[in-house]
Motif scaffolding. Structure first.
Motif, PDB file in Angstrom:
ATOM      1  N   SER A  74      17.106  -4.464  -2.763  1.00  0.00           N
ATOM      2  CA  SER A  74      17.992  -4.234  -3.897  1.00  0.00           C
ATOM      3  C   SER A  74      17.223  -4.192  -5.208  1.00  0.00           C
ATOM      4  CB  SER A  74      19.073  -5.312  -3.950  1.00  0.00           C
ATOM      5  OG  SER A  74      18.488  -6.595  -4.105  1.00  0.00           O
ATOM      6  N   ALA A  75      16.222  -5.029  -5.349  1.00  0.00           N
ATOM      7  CA  ALA A  75      15.440  -5.034  -6.595  1.00  0.00           C
ATOM      8  C   ALA A  75      14.685  -3.731  -6.765  1.00  0.00           C
ATOM      9  CB  ALA A  75      14.464  -6.206  -6.590  1.00  0.00           C
ATOM     10  N   ILE A  76      14.177  -3.191  -5.643  1.00  0.00           N
ATOM     11  CA  ILE A  76      13.479  -1.908  -5.700  1.00  0.00           C
ATOM     12  C   ILE A  76      14.427  -0.820  -6.160  1.00  0.00           C
ATOM     13  CG2 ILE A  76      12.315  -0.151  -4.330  1.00  0.00           C
ATOM     14  CD1 ILE A  76      11.289  -2.390  -2.532  1.00  0.00           C
ATOM     15  N   ALA A  77      15.627  -0.795  -5.554  1.00  0.00           N
ATOM     16  CA  ALA A  77      16.577   0.262  -5.862  1.00  0.00           C
ATOM     17  C   ALA A  77      17.014   0.199  -7.326  1.00  0.00           C
ATOM     18  CB  ALA A  77      17.794   0.153  -4.945  1.00  0.00           C
ATOM     19  N   HIS A  78      17.163  -0.997  -7.856  1.00  0.00           N
ATOM     20  CA  HIS A  78      17.643  -1.131  -9.219  1.00  0.00           C
ATOM     21  C   HIS A  78      16.545  -0.819 -10.243  1.00  0.00           C
ATOM     22  CE1 HIS A  78      21.344  -3.831  -8.290  1.00  0.00           C
ATOM     23  NE2 HIS A  78      21.127  -2.955  -7.329  1.00  0.00           N
ATOM     24  N   ALA A  79      15.292  -0.939  -9.837  1.00  0.00           N
ATOM     25  CA  ALA A  79      14.193  -0.809 -10.789  1.00  0.00           C
ATOM     26  C   ALA A  79      13.780   0.635 -11.037  1.00  0.00           C
ATOM     27  CB  ALA A  79      12.992  -1.601 -10.286  1.00  0.00           C
ATOM     28  N   GLY A  80      14.337   1.591 -10.320  1.00  0.00           N
ATOM     29  CA  GLY A  80      13.938   2.975 -10.445  1.00  0.00           C
ATOM     30  C   GLY A  80      13.440   3.497  -9.114  1.00  0.00           C
ATOM     31  N   PRO A  81      12.746   4.631  -9.104  1.00  0.00           N
ATOM     32  CA  PRO A  81      12.267   5.176  -7.835  1.00  0.00           C
ATOM     33  C   PRO A  81      11.475   4.130  -7.045  1.00  0.00           C
ATOM     34  CG  PRO A  81      11.928   6.751  -9.610  1.00  0.00           C
ATOM     35  CD  PRO A  81      12.385   5.465 -10.255  1.00  0.00           C
ATOM     36  N   PRO A  82      11.796   3.952  -5.777  1.00  0.00           N
ATOM     37  CA  PRO A  82      11.172   2.883  -4.976  1.00  0.00           C
ATOM     38  C   PRO A  82       9.820   3.329  -4.421  1.00  0.00           C
ATOM     39  CG  PRO A  82      12.797   4.035  -3.669  1.00  0.00           C
ATOM     40  CD  PRO A  82      12.836   4.665  -5.029  1.00  0.00           C
ATOM     41  N   CYS A  83       8.850   3.509  -5.301  1.00  0.00           N
ATOM     42  CA  CYS A  83       7.577   4.110  -4.930  1.00  0.00           C
ATOM     43  C   CYS A  83       6.449   3.080  -5.038  1.00  0.00           C
ATOM     44  CB  CYS A  83       7.295   5.320  -5.826  1.00  0.00           C
ATOM     45  SG  CYS A  83       8.714   6.466  -5.920  1.00  0.00           S
ATOM     46  N   PHE A  84       5.368   3.322  -4.304  1.00  0.00           N
ATOM     47  CA  PHE A  84       4.283   2.362  -4.172  1.00  0.00           C
ATOM     48  C   PHE A  84       2.965   3.082  -4.436  1.00  0.00           C
ATOM     49  CE2 PHE A  84       7.931   1.042  -1.821  1.00  0.00           C
ATOM     50  CZ  PHE A  84       8.004  -0.327  -2.012  1.00  0.00           C
ATOM     51  N   PRO A  85       2.301   2.780  -5.549  1.00  0.00           N
ATOM     52  CA  PRO A  85       1.173   3.599  -5.980  1.00  0.00           C
ATOM     53  C   PRO A  85      -0.092   3.464  -5.144  1.00  0.00           C
ATOM     54  CG  PRO A  85       1.487   1.745  -7.467  1.00  0.00           C
ATOM     55  CD  PRO A  85       2.662   1.758  -6.547  1.00  0.00           C
ATOM     56  N   ASP A  86      -0.254   2.343  -4.429  1.00  0.00           N
ATOM     57  CA  ASP A  86      -1.479   2.160  -3.659  1.00  0.00           C
ATOM     58  C   ASP A  86      -1.187   1.286  -2.441  1.00  0.00           C
ATOM     59  OD1 ASP A  86      -1.424  -0.531  -4.669  1.00  0.00           O
ATOM     60  OD2 ASP A  86      -2.468   0.175  -6.468  1.00  0.00           O
ATOM     61  N   ILE A  87      -2.166   1.179  -1.574  1.00  0.00           N
ATOM     62  CA  ILE A  87      -1.998   0.416  -0.337  1.00  0.00           C
ATOM     63  C   ILE A  87      -1.633  -1.033  -0.629  1.00  0.00           C
ATOM     64  CG2 ILE A  87      -3.228  -0.521   1.663  1.00  0.00           C
ATOM     65  CD1 ILE A  87      -2.469   2.352   2.060  1.00  0.00           C
TER      66      ILE A  87
END
Length: 398
Positions: free
Chosen positions: A17-30
């Motif tokens: 839920s925190a990911i969804a609320h914070a904007g695009p649920p993307c991960f820049p690096d490993i």
């Protein structure tokens, strides 16, 4: 199984839920990925850690142009392929233009080629009368009515003709939606009948058509049809999507591959084949499935499936610049493209020969490859659009 699925969904909802609320649920690096989503040591060694570069972006755009040209060339040298693929001969080209961030000239070329295929498919129906069509033909004509509306426009007489024929076919099916689909779907959705991935896959495809039909003026839908996609979505919340480790041959297992394709197609329900937004909150379990199985699928290396995973992750708003899995997947796809002398259709699965592939196989390689590497500007889910209809029954993202 269903009780476990509901519990697991609750846990995942809390986790993401925190990911969804914070904007695009993307991960820049490993390092930003949760441990269970990271690649194994052998795969990690094959990945390139450097940021996405402007030259790679240009390379991706070139591969999209060449992929579209490959598809157009196949349809031109084998016009009968349009009938063989039916609505997919339109979809394979027109989906390149969905949520488009393309050069307008590329979109124009793709649309013109899609329209040629659509015109070929419509031609045999133009002299038909409504009393000459029956229920069995509904599945053939309803996608043509949808594409006629979007590609020819509501004022084109061919659109009115195919809409009338589609309505006549639907009336011949009444009163049962089971007659339309050829599937006794109610026991499946109620959990009183066993099913399999193939049948659920078919239900997913029908749900897309039923939603699309609601966007076409004059195209009739029944209350049962309009209720089908929301009911299927509820059912899919707890439909088993198994961990790759549970399959005897891991990501090479045919049953895993079939289920992974089902997972990518489930994502088409809220997005309309990736025109409209996709949120973690729509299905936390589905988001986790794509993330957790991304590197096993990448290691297995089937072009089409890798491309569909990358395509789905892009619809959350993730890009080669801001997400490590999208970046790794796009690089893999471009490597495959170059290994085929800059051809998507040259790709062959292990053991696959030229004699094993037909027009659909060739188109599907280019179709999925292009969609996997393309950037996009996701379309707003405005009222009256496919996305607007879906958002009327999906919870609003917070």
């Amino acid at each position: 199984m269903q009780t476990f699925g509901k519990l697991r969904l609750t846990v995942l909802s809390l986790s993401f839920s925190a990911i969804a609320h914070a904007g695009p649920p993307c991960f820049p690096d490993i390092d930003s990925l949760p441990e269970k989503w990271r690649p194994g040591a052998e795969v990690a060694e094959s990945l390139r850690p450097e940021p996405w570069s402007p030259s790679e972006a240009q390379n991706a755009v070139r591969s999209i142009w060449l992929g579209v040209e490959e598809m157009i060339a196949l349809y031109e040298r084998n016009p009968a392929a349009a009938e063989d693929l039916w609505e997919d001969s339109v979809a394979s080209l027109i989906e390149v233009t969905y949520s488009s961030a393309n050069d307008p000239e590329l979109d124009r070329s793709a649309r013109e080629a899609a329209l040629r295929n659509l015109s070929r498919l419509l031609s045999p129906y133009l002299d038909r009368t409504p009393d000459s069509i029956d229920c069995d033909q509904y599945e053939d004509v309803v996608p043509l009515a949808v594409y006629a509306h979007t590609q020819l426009g509501p004022d084109d007489p061919r659109t009115g003709k195919i809409v009338d024929l589609t309505n006549a076919a639907l009336r011949d099916c009444e009163p049962s939606l089971e007659a339309v689909m050829g599937i006794d779907y109610q026991p499946v959705l109620e959990g009183t009948d066993e099913t399999d991935d193939e049948e659920v896959f078919d239900l997913v495809i029908w749900s897309l058509l039923f939603i699309e039909a609601q966007t076409v003026p004059g195209l009739e839908t029944t209350e049962e049809m309009r209720a089908f996609a929301p009911a299927l979505w509820e059912y899919l919340k707890t439909y088993p999507l198994d961990d790759v480790e549970t399959f005897e041959d891991g990501a090479e297992d045919e049953d895993f591959i079939d289920q992974a394709y089902l997972a990518t197609h489930i994502a088409y329900i809220p997005t309309g084949n990736h025109r409209f937004p996709l949120y973690v909150e729509d299905s936390p379990r589905l988001f986790d499935y794509h993330r957790r199985h991304f590197y096993p699928v990448l290691e297995m290396g089937e072009l089409d499936l890798v491309a569909e995973f990358v395509d789905s992750l892009r619809q959350y708003g993730c890009t080669s610049e801001n997400d490590i899995q999208v970046r790794d997947g796009t690089r893999f796809l471009l490597d495959v493209f170059h290994a085929g002398d800059d051809s998507w259709m040259a790709y062959r699965e292990p053991g696959e020969t030229d004699d094993d592939v037909d027009s659909y196989d060739l188109i599907h390689k280019a179709w999925t490859g292009v969609l996997g590497v393309r950037s996009r500007a996701i379309e707003p889910a405005d009222p009256g659009t496919y996305g607007g209809i879906v958002r009327s029954w999906l919870p609003a993202p917070q």
